[in-house]
Structures are given as structure tokens and as C-alpha cells.
Design a protein around this motif. Sequence first.
Motif, PDB file in Angstrom:
ATOM      1  N   GLU A 237       0.807  -1.216   0.000  1.00 45.08           N
ATOM      2  CA  GLU A 237       0.000   0.000   0.000  1.00 45.08           C
ATOM      3  C   GLU A 237       0.843   1.270   0.000  1.00 45.08           C
ATOM      4  N   ASN A 238       2.086   1.191   0.459  1.00 44.81           N
ATOM      5  CA  ASN A 238       2.963   2.361   0.475  1.00 44.81           C
ATOM      6  C   ASN A 238       3.970   2.349  -0.675  1.00 44.81           C
ATOM      7  N   GLN A 239       3.684   1.605  -1.717  1.00 43.05           N
ATOM      8  CA  GLN A 239       4.579   1.517  -2.863  1.00 43.05           C
ATOM      9  C   GLN A 239       4.927   2.903  -3.402  1.00 43.05           C
ATOM     10  N   GLY A 240       6.211   3.134  -3.608  1.00 39.26           N
ATOM     11  CA  GLY A 240       6.663   4.407  -4.150  1.00 39.26           C
ATOM     12  C   GLY A 240       6.771   5.525  -3.143  1.00 39.26           C
ATOM     13  N   GLN A 241       6.537   5.227  -1.853  1.00 42.38           N
ATOM     14  CA  GLN A 241       6.522   6.276  -0.842  1.00 42.38           C
ATOM     15  C   GLN A 241       7.755   6.268   0.063  1.00 42.38           C
ATOM     16  N   GLY A 242       8.744   5.448  -0.246  1.00 45.58           N
ATOM     17  CA  GLY A 242       9.989   5.525   0.502  1.00 45.58           C
ATOM     18  C   GLY A 242      10.657   6.868   0.266  1.00 45.58           C
ATOM     19  N   PHE A 243      11.540   7.272   1.190  1.00 46.94           N
ATOM     20  CA  PHE A 243      12.134   8.596   0.999  1.00 46.94           C
ATOM     21  C   PHE A 243      13.022   8.628  -0.238  1.00 46.94           C
ATOM     22  N   GLY A 244      13.652   7.506  -0.582  1.00 46.46           N
ATOM     23  CA  GLY A 244      14.435   7.458  -1.810  1.00 46.46           C
ATOM     24  C   GLY A 244      13.553   7.558  -3.038  1.00 46.46           C
ATOM     25  N   ASP A 245      12.400   6.867  -3.017  1.00 50.42           N
ATOM     26  CA  ASP A 245      11.438   6.960  -4.125  1.00 50.42           C
ATOM     27  C   ASP A 245      11.023   8.406  -4.365  1.00 50.42           C
ATOM     28  N   ARG A 246      10.666   9.078  -3.285  1.00 52.90           N
ATOM     29  CA  ARG A 246      10.075  10.409  -3.403  1.00 52.90           C
ATOM     30  C   ARG A 246      11.111  11.458  -3.806  1.00 52.90           C
ATOM     31  N   ILE A 247      12.301  11.370  -3.239  1.00 56.44           N
ATOM     32  CA  ILE A 247      13.348  12.329  -3.623  1.00 56.44           C
ATOM     33  C   ILE A 247      13.777  12.083  -5.069  1.00 56.44           C
ATOM     34  N   GLN A 248      13.851  10.823  -5.444  1.00 55.06           N
ATOM     35  CA  GLN A 248      14.185  10.490  -6.829  1.00 55.06           C
ATOM     36  C   GLN A 248      13.172  11.098  -7.796  1.00 55.06           C
ATOM     37  N   GLN A 249      11.905  11.053  -7.446  1.00 59.64           N
ATOM     38  CA  GLN A 249      10.880  11.642  -8.307  1.00 59.64           C
ATOM     39  C   GLN A 249      11.028  13.159  -8.420  1.00 59.64           C
ATOM     40  N   LEU A 250      11.430  13.806  -7.330  1.00 56.01           N
ATOM     41  CA  LEU A 250      11.673  15.246  -7.397  1.00 56.01           C
ATOM     42  C   LEU A 250      12.802  15.551  -8.385  1.00 56.01           C
ATOM     43  N   ILE A 251      13.858  14.753  -8.326  1.00 60.46           N
ATOM     44  CA  ILE A 251      14.996  14.962  -9.229  1.00 60.46           C
ATOM     45  C   ILE A 251      14.590  14.702 -10.671  1.00 60.46           C
ATOM     46  N   ILE A 252      13.843  13.618 -10.892  1.00 56.84           N
ATOM     47  CA  ILE A 252      13.381  13.295 -12.246  1.00 56.84           C
ATOM     48  C   ILE A 252      12.527  14.432 -12.807  1.00 56.84           C
ATOM     49  N   LYS A 253      11.641  14.968 -11.996  1.00 57.99           N
ATOM     50  CA  LYS A 253      10.771  16.063 -12.443  1.00 57.99           C
ATOM     51  C   LYS A 253      11.588  17.292 -12.827  1.00 57.99           C
ATOM     52  N   ALA A 254      12.719  17.486 -12.160  1.00 58.42           N
ATOM     53  CA  ALA A 254      13.570  18.650 -12.435  1.00 58.42           C
ATOM     54  C   ALA A 254      14.491  18.437 -13.632  1.00 58.42           C
ATOM     55  N   LEU A 255      14.461  17.239 -14.235  1.00 54.45           N
ATOM     56  CA  LEU A 255      15.327  16.924 -15.371  1.00 54.45           C
ATOM     57  C   LEU A 255      14.492  16.442 -16.563  1.00 54.45           C
ATOM     58  N   PRO A 256      13.613  17.290 -17.100  1.00 55.26           N
ATOM     59  CA  PRO A 256      12.741  16.862 -18.203  1.00 55.26           C
ATOM     60  C   PRO A 256      13.490  16.614 -19.506  1.00 55.26           C
ATOM     61  N   GLN A 257      14.739  17.062 -19.581  1.00 60.44           N
ATOM     62  CA  GLN A 257      15.515  16.862 -20.811  1.00 60.44           C
ATOM     63  C   GLN A 257      16.005  15.432 -20.977  1.00 60.44           C
ATOM     64  N   TYR A 258      15.838  14.615 -19.935  1.00 57.82           N
ATOM     65  CA  TYR A 258      16.266  13.217 -19.993  1.00 57.82           C
ATOM     66  C   TYR A 258      15.060  12.283 -20.086  1.00 57.82           C
TER      67      TYR A 258
END
Length: 294
Positions: A51-72
Motif C-alpha cells: 500500500e505504500n509503494q513508491g513512498q519511501g524517501f528514496g522513491d520520493r526524492i528520486q521523483q523530485l529529481i526526475i521532475k527537475a530533469l525533463p531533458q532526460y
Amino acid sequence: MKGVSRVTLCLVASWVFLLATYVASEETEASQGAILWAVNNAQPFYILEGENQGQGFGDRIQQLIIKALPQYEHTIQRIPLRRVVHSMEQGSPLCFSTWIYGTRPDISISSAPYLHYHEHGLVMLTSTYDRLGRPEQLSLSRLLQDSDLALGQPLGRGYGTRLDPILDQYEQSAPIIRSSGPSTESIFKMLQFGRVLYTIEYPYTMRYYEQALNLQDQLEFVPIKENRGNIVLGSVACTRSEWGRRVIEDINQAIRSIRTTETHREILRDWLVYPESEGSYWQFYESNVLTVPQ
């Protein structure tokens, strides 16, 4: 016939050359414009199911970084930590978002840090802690020399520049048992059933598994003598290569843009910041994370 053979050979050679050039250019273009993010089944860093899939702190910080790198173009792939390390050793292009800053510089390049961890300690059952006399701290070197005390360690797991050299020193002689299943959970289950007597972990990882495995009031966290006062910072790491250097430059820009935001702080607050010491955490964060040059 000889003339035809020469023409044929020339055509074949040209075709092979063009194909090789095309493949090489495709691989270069793909590696320059894409990032493979490795994740592993190690809660609460990454939560890959439930039920908490994708909600680890590594998951969430990784998503922030991915969102900030739309060129990749971003791909997230489940890869055991030992394979992540092996892939970096082989020079394969990938990144891992919960690396200990500055470790394994022979195979990886660390980004700017984005958090600090409470230092590692020893986690053991209360019965083992009682057996050892309930000390205020324990020496890892001394424990590794005791053949009756088996250490549980996830495959490929490292603990930073203070503890890794000690483990390397006793690698051949100490009773160390490494997990073969989902890394962190397997170790805590081994601890629960007495297959190992202690492991090295963060306090919030222990708290997570107290709940997940119904071990409330059965685990103890003991500071490690050789690790007291150690500063452990979290960062992204990418494979040490020209590709990795280019990608880390962009990841650094992303990290600098997100690590002072309230969204980022909320993630750390959910997992790593204890309410009773929140003020000191942010003070330490500002002095030791935000000031690291990159």
C-alpha cells in the motif's frame, strides 16, 4: 571473379562499418539523453510493493529529481544492490539515488548531498543486548572478532568511510552472513529468528521494521564506538565515466533547486526527522549539507 570478390568485400566492409557507426551513435545518444535509475527492495529507502509503494524517501526524492530533469528520458529498474555495484564496476551507465556521499569513488561519482543520516548503529534483539551487558556503546572491531556473534549484512551494502574499512579488515575471519533475498527485510527476519545476532543500520530503518515485522520492544539500537560523531550524508551516485560526470552536473543543478524547498523537507520530516530533535536536525542540515561545494 576476383574483381567481383573485391567489390563484394568492399561493400560488406562498408556495411559493417556503417552499422557499427550507427549502433555506436545510437548507444551514445541513448546514454546522453537517458538515465537508468536503479532501485532495490530496501524499505524505507525504496518501497516497491504494498500500500505504500513508491513512498519511501528514496522513491520520493528520486521523483523530485526526475521532475527537475525533463531533458532526460528516465527509466526506473529494480536491481539488487550487489548488481548496482557490479554494474558500476563494469562501467555500465546508471544512477542510484540513496548513495552515501563520497563512498566508492573508484566506481562512482557522488552528487551534491541532499540529506544527512543519523549515524549507523548496531541493531540486535533485547536478549542479545542483555547478554552483552547492556553497554552504552559497542566496538564493531571487537564484535567481529567474536566467533559466536554473527553479523547480518545485505549483499553489496556499504556503511561509509569509517565502518567499511573495519568490515574489510575482518572479511575473511568474521562470522558475516549476507542476505540473498530482499536485502534489508531478509536481514531483519534473520535477526528475528536468531540466524544472525546483530546488524548495522540506521535508527529509522530499525523503527520501520519494528512495525513491519511486529518487533516492538524487542529490538535495541546501540551506538558503534568507531562511528560516534560520524557525519553521513546522502546523495545520488552515477557510474564513474564521462557519461556519469555529465549527468551528475545536471543532477547537481536539480538537487540545488529542490533541497531547500518545503516539499523536500516534508519528505525528510516524514522519514528521517524525529519531532523531539527537529530543530537540531535542520541546523545540522544547513551547516553540513547545504554548505558542501559541488
